[in-house]
Design an enzyme around this catalytic site. Sequence first.
Site, PDB file in Angstrom:
ATOM      1  N   TYR A 236     -54.310 -96.722  -3.140  1.00 36.30           N
ATOM      2  CA  TYR A 236     -53.393 -97.747  -2.641  1.00 36.30           C
ATOM      3  C   TYR A 236     -52.312 -97.198  -1.719  1.00 36.30           C
ATOM      4  O   TYR A 236     -51.570 -97.969  -1.124  1.00 36.30           O
ATOM      5  CB  TYR A 236     -52.729 -98.474  -3.805  1.00 36.30           C
ATOM      6  CG  TYR A 236     -53.690 -99.222  -4.693  1.00 36.30           C
ATOM      7  CD1 TYR A 236     -54.397-100.314  -4.215  1.00 36.30           C
ATOM      8  CD2 TYR A 236     -53.899 -98.839  -6.013  1.00 36.30           C
ATOM      9  CE1 TYR A 236     -55.283-101.012  -5.018  1.00 36.30           C
ATOM     10  CE2 TYR A 236     -54.777 -99.532  -6.832  1.00 36.30           C
ATOM     11  CZ  TYR A 236     -55.477-100.610  -6.326  1.00 36.30           C
ATOM     12  OH  TYR A 236     -56.350-101.289  -7.130  1.00 36.30           O
TER      13      TYR A 236
ATOM     14  N   HIS B 148     -49.187-103.446   0.525  1.00 34.28           N
ATOM     15  CA  HIS B 148     -48.528-103.743  -0.750  1.00 34.28           C
ATOM     16  C   HIS B 148     -47.653-102.588  -1.237  1.00 34.28           C
ATOM     17  O   HIS B 148     -46.825-102.778  -2.122  1.00 34.28           O
ATOM     18  CB  HIS B 148     -49.597-104.047  -1.801  1.00 34.28           C
ATOM     19  CG  HIS B 148     -49.304-105.260  -2.636  1.00 34.28           C
ATOM     20  ND1 HIS B 148     -48.376-106.223  -2.294  1.00 34.28           N
ATOM     21  CD2 HIS B 148     -49.831-105.678  -3.825  1.00 34.28           C
ATOM     22  CE1 HIS B 148     -48.350-107.172  -3.224  1.00 34.28           C
ATOM     23  NE2 HIS B 148     -49.209-106.860  -4.158  1.00 34.28           N
TER      24      HIS B 148
ATOM     25  N   TYR C 154     -48.567-100.907 -12.196  1.00 34.35           N
ATOM     26  CA  TYR C 154     -49.213-101.798 -11.233  1.00 34.35           C
ATOM     27  C   TYR C 154     -48.253-102.944 -10.921  1.00 34.35           C
ATOM     28  O   TYR C 154     -47.370-103.283 -11.699  1.00 34.35           O
ATOM     29  CB  TYR C 154     -50.580-102.296 -11.703  1.00 34.35           C
ATOM     30  CG  TYR C 154     -51.604-101.184 -11.702  1.00 34.35           C
ATOM     31  CD1 TYR C 154     -52.299-100.864 -10.538  1.00 34.35           C
ATOM     32  CD2 TYR C 154     -51.834-100.430 -12.849  1.00 34.35           C
ATOM     33  CE1 TYR C 154     -53.212 -99.819 -10.535  1.00 34.35           C
ATOM     34  CE2 TYR C 154     -52.736 -99.387 -12.842  1.00 34.35           C
ATOM     35  CZ  TYR C 154     -53.423 -99.081 -11.679  1.00 34.35           C
ATOM     36  OH  TYR C 154     -54.309 -98.043 -11.663  1.00 34.35           O
TER      37      TYR C 154
ATOM     38  N   ASN D 101     -48.137-106.207 -10.703  1.00 35.95           N
ATOM     39  CA  ASN D 101     -47.898-107.445 -11.446  1.00 35.95           C
ATOM     40  C   ASN D 101     -47.078-107.272 -12.712  1.00 35.95           C
ATOM     41  O   ASN D 101     -46.654-108.262 -13.312  1.00 35.95           O
ATOM     42  CB  ASN D 101     -49.235-108.106 -11.800  1.00 35.95           C
ATOM     43  CG  ASN D 101     -49.980-108.590 -10.572  1.00 35.95           C
ATOM     44  OD1 ASN D 101     -49.534-108.405  -9.449  1.00 35.95           O
ATOM     45  ND2 ASN D 101     -51.118-109.209 -10.786  1.00 35.95           N
TER      46      ASN D 101
ATOM     47  N   ASP E 141     -42.896-105.573  -0.271  1.00 33.40           N
ATOM     48  CA  ASP E 141     -43.531-106.060   0.957  1.00 33.40           C
ATOM     49  C   ASP E 141     -43.324-107.566   1.095  1.00 33.40           C
ATOM     50  O   ASP E 141     -43.065-108.261   0.114  1.00 33.40           O
ATOM     51  CB  ASP E 141     -45.023-105.738   0.933  1.00 33.40           C
ATOM     52  CG  ASP E 141     -45.726-106.371  -0.266  1.00 33.40           C
ATOM     53  OD1 ASP E 141     -45.389-105.994  -1.404  1.00 33.40           O
ATOM     54  OD2 ASP E 141     -46.585-107.255  -0.083  1.00 33.40           O
TER      55      ASP E 141
ATOM     56  N   ASN F 261     -45.881-111.277  -6.726  1.00 26.64           N
ATOM     57  CA  ASN F 261     -46.094-111.117  -8.165  1.00 26.64           C
ATOM     58  C   ASN F 261     -45.231-110.024  -8.789  1.00 26.64           C
ATOM     59  O   ASN F 261     -44.851-110.130  -9.961  1.00 26.64           O
ATOM     60  CB  ASN F 261     -47.570-110.843  -8.451  1.00 26.64           C
ATOM     61  CG  ASN F 261     -48.430-112.070  -8.245  1.00 26.64           C
ATOM     62  OD1 ASN F 261     -47.976-113.199  -8.423  1.00 26.64           O
ATOM     63  ND2 ASN F 261     -49.684-111.865  -7.849  1.00 26.64           N
TER      64      ASN F 261
END
Length: 207
Positions: free
Chosen positions: A32, A37, A82, A84, A110, A131
Amino acid sequence: MFDFIKKIFAKEIEDTSNMYVIAGLGNPEKKYFGTRHNVGFATIDALSDKYNIDLTETKFKAAYGKGRIGDHKVILVKPLTYMNLSGDALRPICDYFKIDSKENLIVISDDVDLDVGLIRVRPKGSAGGHNGLKDIIAKLGHMEFNRVRVGVGKKPKEYDMVDWVLGHFQGEDKTGIEEAIDKASKAVVEIMDNGVESAMNLYNGKK
């Protein structure tokens, strides 16, 4: 005499009054890195490099490091939960270090509603569909924390939103996002130095 000096120094390091928590949001896996993100993580990396604050601690479901930016004591944070579940890291950190999250928490994330190169500083507000911010609001129990949102560009019609935010910057956007990350880093410092309204006036909507 030497022991007395050591005690004073230790007390200064442990004193968390007026300390800021600066948290960048992202996903922890290597795949990632560099995605849209993860611009929050990238901004924390920029601050870490500029102010020599290494994120060597791994507690509270986060990687973090303590140091100084100018006259301010800070904790730079990357949640390892993560996106969320970002609140699962930030709430325990704020509680443990006795941080007033309405005043001394700054969250960098972001924003798909902003063009690449733009940032938006806000003192409070809804999650706006993000989220990570949504979870932080839920876990803190309020939405009155400072945030710096970094534009990653609007999703083209042919893209799924998940694919867009987990994609990498291409072409001119690579240069644009580097400039935006630098701007976001400066906005964080401005918030601490002169307040969120000053940062808003300096950086909102300006390339």
